[in-house]
Write a protein that holds these residues in place. Structure first.
Motif, PDB file in Angstrom:
ATOM      1  N   PRO A 123      26.948 -32.882  15.114  1.00 30.94           N
ATOM      2  CA  PRO A 123      27.523 -31.998  14.089  1.00 30.94           C
ATOM      3  C   PRO A 123      26.673 -32.043  12.819  1.00 30.94           C
ATOM      4  O   PRO A 123      26.410 -33.114  12.278  1.00 30.94           O
ATOM      5  CB  PRO A 123      28.916 -32.585  13.859  1.00 30.94           C
ATOM      6  CG  PRO A 123      29.230 -33.323  15.128  1.00 30.94           C
ATOM      7  CD  PRO A 123      27.925 -33.883  15.602  1.00 30.94           C
ATOM      8  N   HIS A 170      32.643 -17.686   2.862  1.00 29.62           N
ATOM      9  CA  HIS A 170      32.439 -19.119   2.648  1.00 29.62           C
ATOM     10  C   HIS A 170      32.033 -19.429   1.216  1.00 29.62           C
ATOM     11  O   HIS A 170      32.449 -20.462   0.665  1.00 29.62           O
ATOM     12  CB  HIS A 170      31.373 -19.633   3.616  1.00 29.62           C
ATOM     13  CG  HIS A 170      31.075 -21.086   3.471  1.00 29.62           C
ATOM     14  ND1 HIS A 170      32.010 -22.064   3.723  1.00 29.62           N
ATOM     15  CD2 HIS A 170      29.941 -21.738   3.073  1.00 29.62           C
ATOM     16  CE1 HIS A 170      31.477 -23.252   3.504  1.00 29.62           C
ATOM     17  NE2 HIS A 170      30.234 -23.084   3.106  1.00 29.62           N
ATOM     18  N   SER A 218      25.675 -31.862   9.034  1.00 27.50           N
ATOM     19  CA  SER A 218      26.300 -32.120   7.743  1.00 27.50           C
ATOM     20  C   SER A 218      25.236 -32.667   6.809  1.00 27.50           C
ATOM     21  O   SER A 218      24.155 -33.092   7.242  1.00 27.50           O
ATOM     22  CB  SER A 218      27.434 -33.143   7.870  1.00 27.50           C
ATOM     23  OG  SER A 218      26.914 -34.422   8.219  1.00 27.50           O
ATOM     24  N   ARG A 219      25.541 -32.684   5.514  1.00 32.41           N
ATOM     25  CA  ARG A 219      24.590 -33.229   4.558  1.00 32.41           C
ATOM     26  C   ARG A 219      24.345 -34.707   4.818  1.00 32.41           C
ATOM     27  O   ARG A 219      23.215 -35.192   4.719  1.00 32.41           O
ATOM     28  CB  ARG A 219      25.117 -33.024   3.128  1.00 32.41           C
ATOM     29  CG  ARG A 219      24.053 -33.234   2.055  1.00 32.41           C
ATOM     30  CD  ARG A 219      24.570 -32.942   0.660  1.00 32.41           C
ATOM     31  NE  ARG A 219      25.152 -31.615   0.547  1.00 32.41           N
ATOM     32  CZ  ARG A 219      25.541 -31.083  -0.602  1.00 32.41           C
ATOM     33  NH1 ARG A 219      25.426 -31.784  -1.727  1.00 32.41           N
ATOM     34  NH2 ARG A 219      26.064 -29.876  -0.637  1.00 32.41           N
ATOM     35  N   ASP A 268      25.711 -25.650   3.965  1.00 28.87           N
ATOM     36  CA  ASP A 268      26.139 -26.757   3.114  1.00 28.87           C
ATOM     37  C   ASP A 268      25.259 -27.981   3.328  1.00 28.87           C
ATOM     38  O   ASP A 268      24.895 -28.677   2.361  1.00 28.87           O
ATOM     39  CB  ASP A 268      27.599 -27.109   3.401  1.00 28.87           C
ATOM     40  CG  ASP A 268      28.574 -26.060   2.890  1.00 28.87           C
ATOM     41  OD1 ASP A 268      28.132 -25.157   2.139  1.00 28.87           O
ATOM     42  OD2 ASP A 268      29.761 -26.120   3.254  1.00 28.87           O
ATOM     43  N   ALA A 269      24.898 -28.260   4.577  1.00 31.39           N
ATOM     44  CA  ALA A 269      24.063 -29.430   4.873  1.00 31.39           C
ATOM     45  C   ALA A 269      22.662 -29.283   4.298  1.00 31.39           C
ATOM     46  O   ALA A 269      22.021 -30.284   3.937  1.00 31.39           O
ATOM     47  CB  ALA A 269      23.986 -29.634   6.383  1.00 31.39           C
ATOM     48  N   GLU A 304      28.536 -22.054   8.221  1.00 30.08           N
ATOM     49  CA  GLU A 304      29.039 -22.600   6.957  1.00 30.08           C
ATOM     50  C   GLU A 304      28.584 -24.051   6.778  1.00 30.08           C
ATOM     51  O   GLU A 304      28.121 -24.455   5.695  1.00 30.08           O
ATOM     52  CB  GLU A 304      30.567 -22.510   6.911  1.00 30.08           C
ATOM     53  CG  GLU A 304      31.105 -21.081   6.991  1.00 30.08           C
ATOM     54  CD  GLU A 304      31.250 -20.550   8.417  1.00 30.08           C
ATOM     55  OE1 GLU A 304      31.779 -19.428   8.579  1.00 30.08           O
ATOM     56  OE2 GLU A 304      30.863 -21.271   9.368  1.00 30.08           O
ATOM     57  N   SER A 305      28.710 -24.847   7.841  1.00 25.29           N
ATOM     58  CA  SER A 305      28.266 -26.247   7.779  1.00 25.29           C
ATOM     59  C   SER A 305      26.751 -26.337   7.635  1.00 25.29           C
ATOM     60  O   SER A 305      26.237 -27.227   6.945  1.00 25.29           O
ATOM     61  CB  SER A 305      28.711 -26.993   9.040  1.00 25.29           C
ATOM     62  OG  SER A 305      30.115 -27.020   9.152  1.00 25.29           O
ATOM     63  N   PRO A 358      27.911 -22.868  13.604  1.00 22.55           N
ATOM     64  CA  PRO A 358      28.724 -23.224  12.429  1.00 22.55           C
ATOM     65  C   PRO A 358      27.932 -22.996  11.149  1.00 22.55           C
ATOM     66  O   PRO A 358      27.542 -23.928  10.441  1.00 22.55           O
ATOM     67  CB  PRO A 358      29.014 -24.709  12.669  1.00 22.55           C
ATOM     68  CG  PRO A 358      27.826 -25.205  13.430  1.00 22.55           C
ATOM     69  CD  PRO A 358      27.404 -24.055  14.313  1.00 22.55           C
TER      70      PRO A 358
END
Length: 418
Positions: A131, A272, A133-134, A250-251, A246-247, A244
């Motif tokens: 997954p 978003h 993510s940042r 952001d990441a 949006e993720s 995904p």
């Protein structure tokens, strides 16, 4: 800063003289190294010496043992530290690799490398992205940094794989020794590889004036010309429609200063980012968040002015249509926006085709002498134009006008990123 050496993998089915021609073509387009893998080619499928004379050769043992002739011709010999059993290679040729089955924390990854390696051996660590993510991107960068501390500068390559891994691989490439890239077309050696053309273009460009990368996010965007006209580094980030997104954005906030957004993500990212617009095509980094814009309005304005018609129909009702709706309202026009299910009778007059090339038009779509503007460009525009003629219309190719008008505004916005 020295860039990673660009590695392309010989595709399965490319053999004999065709393999040598592939290596020569890859070299002309900016590749530094050709990888040949034993799981993709049997020993007699290629002439390793001829390949090595064309492009520096990396041979990788995947299941089947490496042929001695390959080892003799190669610059590097890739052996898996877990499965090879024997890391033997001529002095200075070993590339020790580890391919994890799942995402790892930095301590877990470092424990895998508590192995004795010959002096000067290269190290390649590969693991799935998981997954996005940042925190996950930061973890991979930490693993890369710690491996470089342990084994030394110029000896470490860290790769990650998934359908959303391309931008993360681009960030990691800045400190890698090797950058495994794809030549283009349908086949890739691993999910998430960026294109050789983009990596080579970045390497040729002057040093970046700003902190952070740029890129375009979309589906089926191998034809995009954005990397050719915008400041480098600029990545074509081709993602599945259900990614995904949006993720992903952001990441990537700490590492990218802006994105161009194309189909099918314009509506989702408008929601978003809390945009006041129905659709957006540009993200600009503003400190700890993204600010969104729709420069497609500049493209829509250019196309409407070129067409010069007061009565318009628009095929489709997605992100591009949102820009057309805005500009039409400014100019006192009332176009008819037609969804596929609503089309049942032949269309005449002047229209604009906004469906992406991958969208199949309805069988009932027919034209009676209509002029239909095409806002795609390149090969997709040619395919759409052919379809319009087949259905009785006259295509008007205005994709370049749309693209250039909106891109000028995007560049100005990215210059203001923080």
């Amino acid at each position: 800063m020295k860039t990673a050496r660009r590695v392309v993998t010989l595709p399965p089915g490319v053999r004999g003289p065709d393999a040598v021609r592939f290596a020569a073509d890859a070299r002309r387009h900016g590749a530094d190294v050709l990888e040949v893998r034993t799981d993709l080619h049997p020993a007699d499928a290629v002439d390793a010496a001829a390949l090595a004379a064309t492009l520096e050769l990396l041979v990788s043992e995947r299941g089947t043992p490496l042929p001695p002739a390959w080892v003799a011709a190669a610059r590097w010999v890739d052996r898996d530290v877990v499965h090879a059993g024997d890391l033997a290679a001529p002095p200075g040729k070993l590339l020790a690799s580890h391919h994890a089955s799942g995402p790892l924390s930095t301590p877990q990854a470092l424990r895998l490398w508590d192995v004795a390696l010959p002096e000067g051996a290269q190290v390649k660590h590969v693991e799935p992205l998981g997954p996005v993510s940042r925190e996950r991107v930061a973890e991979l960068l930490e693993t890369q940094a710690r491996l470089r501390e342990r084994f030394g500068e110029g000896r470490v390559t860290l790769l990650t794989m998934s359908d959303t891994a391309l931008p993360v691989r681009a960030v990691l490439a800045r400190q890698n020794t090797l950058d495994y890239v794809a030549v283009g077309g349908e086949w890739k050696a691993a999910p998430g590889q960026r294109l050789l053309a983009d990596a080579a273009r970045e390497a040729r460009a002057p040093a970046a004036r700003h902190a952070g990368r740029l890129g375009i996010l979309g589906t089926s965007i191998g034809h995009s010309r954005s990397p050719r006209i915008h400041f480098q580094p600029f990545d074509r980030i081709d993602l599945p429609e259900d990614a995904p997104i949006e993720s992903v954005v952001d990441a990537l906030l700490p590492h990218y200063r802006g994105f161009a957004i194309t189909s099918p993500f314009k509506l989702r990212l408008a929601r978003h980012t809390g945009a006041s617009l129905d659709a957006i095509n540009t993200l600009v980094r503003r400190g700890d968040h993204w600010e969104s814009f729709n420069t497609d309005t500049e493209g829509a304005r250019a196309v409407i002015e070129r067409l010069g018609a007061r009565d318009l129909f628009v095929l489709g009702d997605g992100g591009a249509s949102a820009a057309l709706r805005t500009v039409a309202a400014e100019q006192g026009l009332s176009p008819r926006f037609l969804r596929r299910a609503a089309i049942s009778t032949p269309l005449s007059g002047t229209g604009i085709w906004t469906w992406p090339d991958r969208v199949t038009p309805p069988d009932a779509l027919r034209f009676e002498g209509a002029r239909v503007a095409v806002i795609a460009y390149g090969a997709p525009a040619r395919r759409i134009a052919h379809d319009i003629r087949r259905r009785g219309g006259t295509p008007v190719l205005l994709g370049a006008a749309w693209f250039i008008a909106q891109a000028r505004r995007q560049r100005a916005l990215w210059e203001t990123s923080t």
